[in-house]
Design an enzyme around this catalytic site. Structure first.
Site, short mmCIF file in Angstrom:
data_model
loop_
_atom_site.label_atom_id
_atom_site.label_comp_id
_atom_site.label_asym_id
_atom_site.label_seq_id
_atom_site.Cartn_x
_atom_site.Cartn_y
_atom_site.Cartn_z
N SER A 245 0.82 -1.21 0.00
CA SER A 245 0.00 0.00 0.00
C SER A 245 0.85 1.25 0.00
O SER A 245 1.76 1.40 0.82
CB SER A 245 -0.90 -0.03 1.25
OG SER A 245 -1.02 1.24 1.81
N LYS A 246 0.55 2.15 -0.93
CA LYS A 246 1.26 3.42 -1.01
C LYS A 246 1.04 4.21 0.28
O LYS A 246 1.96 4.85 0.81
CB LYS A 246 0.73 4.21 -2.22
CG LYS A 246 1.29 5.61 -2.37
CD LYS A 246 2.72 5.59 -2.85
CE LYS A 246 3.31 6.98 -2.91
NZ LYS A 246 4.59 7.12 -2.33
N ARG A 247 -0.19 4.15 0.80
CA ARG A 247 -0.51 4.92 2.01
C ARG A 247 0.31 4.46 3.21
O ARG A 247 0.66 5.23 4.08
CB ARG A 247 -2.01 4.82 2.30
CG ARG A 247 -2.51 5.99 3.13
CD ARG A 247 -4.00 6.14 3.19
NE ARG A 247 -4.72 4.94 3.51
CZ ARG A 247 -5.57 4.34 2.67
NH1 ARG A 247 -5.81 4.87 1.50
NH2 ARG A 247 -6.19 3.23 3.00
#
Length: 486
Positions: A255-257
Site C-alpha cells: 500500500s502506497k498509504r
C-alpha cells in the site's frame, strides 16, 4: 528462442511513483534482454490522461538511472522506433485501427451513452455478464458510411469471434485457453482518437519489434484479445512472460498509504538502492541455487525466466532488512559515513561530537539508515530512566553494586587527563582488577549512566570517549544520584 535479437520493453504509466511490482517488471525485462545481448526499451504509456501526474516521467527516468537499468531506446535518448511516448503516436493508432476495420478484426460503433447504459441495466436485470451486444457490428456498409459522413461520434471496437477458443502459451503459467464467447468487443480507439491500453500496447509492441513481453499476471485474462489482434493483422505473436503479483501478505496488497509500495518509500526509509534491487529480483524468481546476494551484473549472468514462480511473491521486510545490512557492511567506512551524515544531523546538534567516531560504532550495527536517529537520541540529552536499567542478569549487576562501582569509577575518571578510548580502557580495566569484580559490573553501570538506555551503539568506554570528559562525569554523577535516591 528465434535467431532475431531479443527486444524487451518496460512500459509504465506516468502515475507519480515507481511501484515495487513495476520496478520488478523493469528489472526482469532488463535482465532478459541483457542476458541475451538484446535491447531494453523504455516506452511511456500515457493514453490514460486522467491518471497522468505532472513530473511522473522524471520519476521513471530517475529510478531507472539510479538502479542502473539503463535503457537502449526511449523518449529521452531516442531510437529507430520512436516516438516512445504513446500520446505522441496518436496518428499511428488511428491508422492501424482503420486498417483493422478493413481486415475485419474491428468495426465502427456509434452507440451513445444512453444506449450503452440501457444495455447495462438490461444485462444486470437478467443477471448476465456485462458486455457489448455487437449491435454496430451488424450495420451495413451504407449505414456505416452515412453515419461517418454525418459526423456522428464513434469508437472502434474489436470484433471478437462468437465461437471457438483462443489459446496461448505463457512461459510462466503454461498453456491457457479462453472461450471467445466470454470475451467482450472492447473499445480499441476512443471517440477522442486516443487508443485504449489494450490496443496501443499491441500496436507498439509489434512496431517496436518487441520479442518478449514481460508484465504482471493481471494481464493474463486480456492476452487472448491481444492475440486475436495479432492474428487479424497477420503479425507474429511475441513470447509472453506473466509475473505473479507482489503482496504484503497472502491477502493484502502493498500500500502506497502505508509507505511500502514504491521504490521511493524504501529509499526514504534508508535502504540502499543495490539492496532494494537485489531483493526485488528475488521476489518470485529464484536463481536455482542458494545464492541471495547479487550485483546487477551477476543477476544478468544468472537470470533465466524458468526461475520465475507462479505463486504470488510475499514482500518480507525482515529479508530486505537482512540484505540491506549485508550491503551496508560492504560499504567502506568513508562511504558509510557519507551516507549516514544526514541521519546524524537529525539526531545530534552538539558540535563537539566527533561524528566519524559514531560511524566506527554504527557501521556494522546498522540495518537501515533511518534507524540511526533513534540509536543516537541519548547524545544531546540524557533521557529519563529508572534504576531498573541497572539490573542485568548476565552482567550480574543490580542497583546496589552498580552504585558502589559508579562511586569507585568516578574519582578515577575525574583524575584522567588524557581522555582517549585507549586510556579510558586501561584506567577502567585497572579499576576492575583492583575491585576484583567482573568487567560487566563496572562497564554496564557506566553504559547505563552515560546513555539512559539498555541498547546503545557501543559500550561504556566508547560512549565515554564519544561524549567527552565533562559530559561523561556529569552523567555518571547523575547516575549515582538516581541510585542514592532509590
Amino acid at each position: 528462442m528465434s535467431n532475431s535479437q531479443v527486444r524487451t520493453r518496460f512500459a509504465p504509466s506516468p502515475t507519480g511513483y515507481m511501484h515495487v511490482g513495476n520496478l520488478r517488471t523493469a528489472l526482469y525485462a532488463y535482465l532478459l534482454a541483457k542476458s541475451h545481448n538484446g535491447k531494453f526499451i523504455l516506452r511511456i504509456e500515457d493514453t490514460d490522461q486522467e491518471r497522468y501526474v505532472e513530473g511522473a516521467i522524471d520519476v521513471i527516468y530517475k529510478t531507472l538511472a539510479e538502479t542502473g537499468l539503463k535503457h537502449d531506446e526511449g523518449p529521452d535518448i531516442g531510437g529507430d522506433y520512436g516516438p516512445y511516448i504513446q500520446s505522441e503516436r496518436k496518428h499511428i493508432y488511428k491508422e492501424y485501427a482503420e486498417k483493422l476495420v478493413e481486415l475485419g478484426g474491428a468495426y465502427y460503433c456509434f452507440c451513445d451513452k444512453e444506449r450503452l447504459e440501457q444495455l447495462r441495466q438490461q444485462q444486470e436485470a437478467a443477471n448476465v455478464a456485462h458486455k457489448y451486444d455487437g449491435y454496430c457490428s451488424r450495420l451495413s456498409k451504407e449505414e456505416i458510411e452515412a453515419r461517418l459522413k454525418s459526423g456522428i461520434p464513434y469508437v472502434i471496437r474489436q470484433k471478437i469471434p462468437n465461437d471457438g477458443v483462443t489459446t496461448f502459451k505463457d512461459e510462466v503459467f503454461g498453456t491457457i485457453s479462453v472461450e471467445n464467447s466470454t470475451l467482450d468487443d472492447n473499445i480499441l480507439l476512443k471517440s477522442d482518437g486516443l487508443p485504449t491500453y489494450n490496443f496501443a500496447n499491441v500496436v507498439d509492441d509489434h512496431l517496436m519489434g518487441i520479442t518478449h513481453v514481460i508484465r504482471g499476471s493481471e494481464y493474463l485474462s486480456s492476452t487472448p484479445k491481444y492475440n486475436l489482434l495479432y492474428e487479424a493483422f497477420g503479425w507474429e505473436i511475441p513470447t509472453y512472460i506473466h509475473c505473479p503479483p507482489v503482496m504484503k501478505s497472502a491477502t493484502k496488497k502493498l500500500s502506497k498509504r502505508e509507505g511500502d509500495a514504491s521504490y521511493e518509500d524504501f529509499i526514504a526509509k534508508g535502504y540502499l538502492k543495490e539492496a532494494i534491487l537485489n531483493y526485488i529480483a528475488l521476489l518470485g524468481w529464484s536463481p536455482g541455487d542458494d545464492r541471495e546476494i547479487f550485483t546487477l551484473e551477476e543477476l544478468v549472468e544468472a537470470f533465466d525466466i524458468k526461475g520465475i514462480s507462479k505463486s504470488p511473491a510475499i514482500f518480507d521486510i525482515q529479508k530486505l532488512d537482512w540484505l540491506n545490512g549485508e550491503y551496508i557492511r560492504k560499504l567502506s567506512l568513508d562511504e558509510f559515513h557519507e551516507k549516514a551524515l544526514p541521519y546524524y544531523k537529525k539526531a545530534i546538534s552538539n558540535p563537539n561530537i566527533d561524528l566519524y567516531k559514531i560511524s566506527k560504532l554504527l557501521h556494522t550495527r546498522t540495518v537501515k539508515f533511518s534507524d540511526i536517529p533513534a540509536m543516537l537520541d541519548f547524545i544531546d540529552v540524557l533521557p529519563e530512566y529508572g534504576p531498573e536499567l541497572y539490573i542485568h542478569k548476565k552482567m550480574k549487576t543490580n542497583p546496589e553494586n552498580s552504585l558502589e562501582n559508579l562511586k569507585a569509577a568516578l574519582p578515577v575518571l575525574e583524575e584522567l587527563d588524557n581522555w582517549t578510548e585507549e586510556s579510558l580502557h586501561n584506567t577502567l580495566f585497572s579499576l576492575i582488577e583492583k575491585l576484583g569484580v567482573k568487567n560487566g559490573q563496572v562497564l554496564w553501570p557506566i553504559r547505563v549512566a552515560l546513555s539512559g538506555k539498555e541498547s546503545t551503539p557501543g559500550g561504556g568506554i566508547e560512549l565515554a570517549d564519544l561524549l567527552g570528559k565533562e559530559e561523561s562525569i556529569k552523567r555518571i554523577k547523575k547516575g549515582i544520584e538516581l541510585l542514592e535516591i532509590k
